[in-house]
Design an enzyme around this catalytic site. Structure first.
Site, PDB file in Angstrom:
ATOM      1  N   ASN A 113       0.187  -1.042   0.047  1.00  0.00           N
ATOM      2  CA  ASN A 113       0.064   0.156  -0.244  1.00  0.00           C
ATOM      3  C   ASN A 113       0.968   1.421   0.267  1.00  0.00           C
ATOM      4  O   ASN A 113       2.172   1.080   0.585  1.00  0.00           O
ATOM      5  CB  ASN A 113      -0.857   0.028   1.039  1.00  0.00           C
ATOM      6  CG  ASN A 113      -2.105  -1.429   1.607  1.00  0.00           C
ATOM      7  OD1 ASN A 113      -2.183  -1.604   0.419  1.00  0.00           O
ATOM      8  ND2 ASN A 113      -2.719  -1.796   2.453  1.00  0.00           N
TER       9      ASN A 113
ATOM     10  N   ASP B   1      -1.008   3.710   1.330  1.00  0.00           N
ATOM     11  CA  ASP B   1      -1.600   5.532   1.468  1.00  0.00           C
ATOM     12  C   ASP B   1      -0.983   5.757   2.933  1.00  0.00           C
ATOM     13  O   ASP B   1      -1.547   6.760   4.173  1.00  0.00           O
ATOM     14  CB  ASP B   1      -3.048   4.454   2.023  1.00  0.00           C
ATOM     15  CG  ASP B   1      -2.581   2.985   2.499  1.00  0.00           C
ATOM     16  OD1 ASP B   1      -1.813   2.628   3.519  1.00  0.00           O
ATOM     17  OD2 ASP B   1      -3.746   2.263   2.105  1.00  0.00           O
TER      18      ASP B   1
ATOM     19  N   HIS C 215       5.653  -0.534  -3.043  1.00  0.00           N
ATOM     20  CA  HIS C 215       5.474  -0.003  -4.407  1.00  0.00           C
ATOM     21  C   HIS C 215       5.604   2.018  -3.531  1.00  0.00           C
ATOM     22  O   HIS C 215       4.616   2.601  -4.028  1.00  0.00           O
ATOM     23  CB  HIS C 215       4.130  -0.238  -4.203  1.00  0.00           C
ATOM     24  CG  HIS C 215       3.385  -1.251  -4.712  1.00  0.00           C
ATOM     25  ND1 HIS C 215       2.605  -2.112  -5.025  1.00  0.00           N
ATOM     26  CD2 HIS C 215       5.083  -2.603  -5.768  1.00  0.00           C
ATOM     27  CE1 HIS C 215       2.922  -3.588  -5.675  1.00  0.00           C
ATOM     28  NE2 HIS C 215       4.203  -3.854  -6.011  1.00  0.00           N
TER      29      HIS C 215
ATOM     30  N   CYS D  52      16.241  13.355 -11.797  1.00  0.00           N
ATOM     31  CA  CYS D  52      17.855  12.522 -10.831  1.00  0.00           C
ATOM     32  C   CYS D  52      17.119  11.688  -9.384  1.00  0.00           C
ATOM     33  O   CYS D  52      17.957  11.743  -9.315  1.00  0.00           O
ATOM     34  CB  CYS D  52      18.347  13.777 -10.286  1.00  0.00           C
ATOM     35  SG  CYS D  52      16.928  15.092  -9.500  1.00  0.00           S
TER      36      CYS D  52
HETATM   37  P1  OAD Z   1      -6.735  -6.011  -5.105  1.00  0.00           P
HETATM   38  O1  OAD Z   1      -7.418  -5.049  -5.554  1.00  0.00           O
HETATM   39  O2  OAD Z   1      -5.499  -6.680  -6.014  1.00  0.00           O
HETATM   40  O3  OAD Z   1      -6.718  -7.008  -3.773  1.00  0.00           O
HETATM   41  C1  OAD Z   1      -7.384  -6.371  -2.724  1.00  0.00           C
HETATM   42  C2  OAD Z   1      -7.861  -7.956  -1.783  1.00  0.00           C
HETATM   43  O4  OAD Z   1      -8.257  -7.181  -0.679  1.00  0.00           O
HETATM   44  C3  OAD Z   1      -8.718  -8.718  -2.385  1.00  0.00           C
HETATM   45  O5  OAD Z   1      -8.265  -9.811  -2.460  1.00  0.00           O
HETATM   46  C4  OAD Z   1     -10.462  -8.294  -1.305  1.00  0.00           C
HETATM   47  O6  OAD Z   1     -11.006  -9.582  -1.391  1.00  0.00           O
HETATM   48  C5  OAD Z   1     -10.076  -8.172   0.000  1.00  0.00           C
HETATM   49  N1  OAD Z   1     -10.417  -7.633   0.750  1.00  0.00           N
HETATM   50  C6  OAD Z   1     -12.015  -6.681   0.274  1.00  0.00           C
HETATM   51  N2  OAD Z   1     -12.224  -6.469   1.983  1.00  0.00           N
HETATM   52  C7  OAD Z   1     -10.719  -6.892   2.691  1.00  0.00           C
HETATM   53  C8  OAD Z   1     -10.979  -6.716   3.901  1.00  0.00           C
HETATM   54  N3  OAD Z   1     -12.103  -5.279   4.629  1.00  0.00           N
HETATM   55  N4  OAD Z   1     -10.228  -7.172   4.962  1.00  0.00           N
HETATM   56  C9  OAD Z   1      -9.671  -7.909   4.196  1.00  0.00           C
HETATM   57  N5  OAD Z   1      -8.705  -7.832   2.707  1.00  0.00           N
HETATM   58  C10 OAD Z   1     -10.118  -7.323   2.585  1.00  0.00           C
HETATM   59  O7  OAD Z   1      -4.943  -5.348  -3.909  1.00  0.00           O
HETATM   60  P2  OAD Z   1      -3.543  -5.433  -3.883  1.00  0.00           P
HETATM   61  O8  OAD Z   1      -3.968  -6.987  -3.542  1.00  0.00           O
HETATM   62  O9  OAD Z   1      -3.131  -4.506  -2.273  1.00  0.00           O
HETATM   63  O10 OAD Z   1       0.418  -1.392  -7.269  1.00  0.00           O
HETATM   64  O11 OAD Z   1      -3.136  -5.397  -5.203  1.00  0.00           O
HETATM   65  C11 OAD Z   1      -1.785  -5.454  -5.844  1.00  0.00           C
HETATM   66  C12 OAD Z   1      -1.058  -3.800  -6.561  1.00  0.00           C
HETATM   67  O12 OAD Z   1      -2.203  -3.694  -7.789  1.00  0.00           O
HETATM   68  C13 OAD Z   1      -1.449  -3.019  -5.892  1.00  0.00           C
HETATM   69  O13 OAD Z   1      -0.478  -1.975  -5.057  1.00  0.00           O
HETATM   70  C14 OAD Z   1      -1.503  -2.084  -6.923  1.00  0.00           C
HETATM   71  C15 OAD Z   1      -1.826  -3.399  -7.848  1.00  0.00           C
HETATM   72  O14 OAD Z   1      -2.035  -2.409  -9.222  1.00  0.00           O
HETATM   73  C16 OAD Z   1       0.698  -1.032  -8.231  1.00  0.00           C
HETATM   74  O15 OAD Z   1      -0.142   0.330  -7.782  1.00  0.00           O
HETATM   75  C17 OAD Z   1       2.353  -1.021  -9.070  1.00  0.00           C
END
Ligand code: OAD
Length: 251
Positions: free
Chosen positions: A106, A108, A123, A134
């Site tokens: 994240n 954030d 990330h 630079c």
């Molecule tokens: P995703 O949107 O791919 O996955 C989010 C996950 O959180 C899903 O599997 C949901 O089921 C789960 N989820 C939803 N609500 C939840 C809750 N209350 N508690 C726990 N889990 C919950 O997001 P990421 O896996 O973080 O990269 O995505 C990985 C990367 O893809 C990000 O860092 C970003 C994105 O493109 C970049 O921007 C380089």
């Protein structure tokens, strides 16, 4: 989700208390209960926006204003929300466990704002800016009418986040990999485990012998190899785990 009882979580709590090192990989799901959108769910960002137009170096070079508008919108949104009980429970892991390292995808800043001590940002961090040419970090960026922030070197300033096709910060991924290899218990929390190399970390932890715990309301690619799958929101499950650790410790 039925509330997890002490009996459900006691074996995990005992395992965590015996561990020399506990690691965790977090993703967008951990911040969902704070109001930050995820990426790949039905209401996620990548179902509304095109990553190749926004989270991509070529997009920044060809249309920096569009990219900045999107990041400024997200920066604003993330600045207005607060850490949720899941972030706060992870802060408590720092003092409850022997050693806890939190690896996050994240951007954030909510783990840092909650107060976690050992956060590895794979990330980047949306609150930081750097020069695209630079690499210098820049605290304040000014958006004057029709102009975008520039570095003293003449390069374009950009948010310090990793875009598709870019390398992850070397120190961060090296340390995260070491944690995955050494951890006795490794959590994967709120991530679809779909974006590599971050997604490889829980699989590597499992290969290296860790007990792997997944927390997510829905199954993912990792679920079939995880030793324990706790299905539900991390803002509810993580505080329960912290409570049971305290109970087992007699605190
Ligand atoms: P995703 O949107 O791919 O996955 C989010 C996950 O959180 C899903 O599997 C949901 O089921 C789960 N989820 C939803 N609500 C939840 C809750 N209350 N508690 C726990 N889990 C919950 O997001 P990421 O896996 O973080 O990269 O995505 C990985 C990367 O893809 C990000 O860092 C970003 C994105 O493109 C970049 O921007 C380089």
């Amino acid at each position: 989700m039925a509330e997890l009882s002490r009996a459900d979580l006691q074996p995990l709590a005992e395992r965590l208390l015996k561990a020399d090192l506990v690691g965790a990989l977090t993703g967008a799901g951990v911040s969902k209960e704070s109001g930050v959108p995820t990426f790949r769910e039905a209401d996620g960002l990548w179902n509304k926006f095109r990553p190749e137009e926004l989270a991509n170096v070529d997009a920044f070079i060809s249309n920096p204003k569009r990219v900045w508008d999107w990041y400024n919108w997200r920066r604003d949104l993330m600045g207005k929300v607060d850490p949720n009980p899941g972030h706060i429970a992870l802060v408590q892991f720092d003092s409850l466990l022997e050693e806890f390292v939190l690896v996050t995808q994240n951007v954030d800043n909510l783990h840092n704002r909650a107060g976690s001590a050992n956060v590895i940002e794979l990330h980047g961090n949306i609150e930081r800016n750097k020069c695209h040419s630079c690499g210098r970090f820049v605290d304040e960026v000014v958006f004057e009418k029709d102009t975008l922030p520039k570095c003293d070197c003449g390069g374009m300033i950009r948010p310090d986040v990793v875009w598709f096709g870019e390398m992850l910060p070397e120190q961060a991924i090296t340390t995260a990999w070491q944690v995955a290899e050494k951890a006795d218990v490794f959590f994967s929390i709120g991530t679809s485990a779909a974006v590599y190399p971050a997604a490889a970390l829980p699989f590597e932890a499992k290969r290296a012998g860790a007990y792997v715990v997944e927390i997510n309301p829905v199954p993912t690619e990792l679920s079939r190899v995880a030793d324990l799958v706790l299905q539900g929101p991390s803002g509810e499950i993580l505080p329960r785990i912290a409570d049971v650790i305290r109970e087992v410790k007699g605190e």
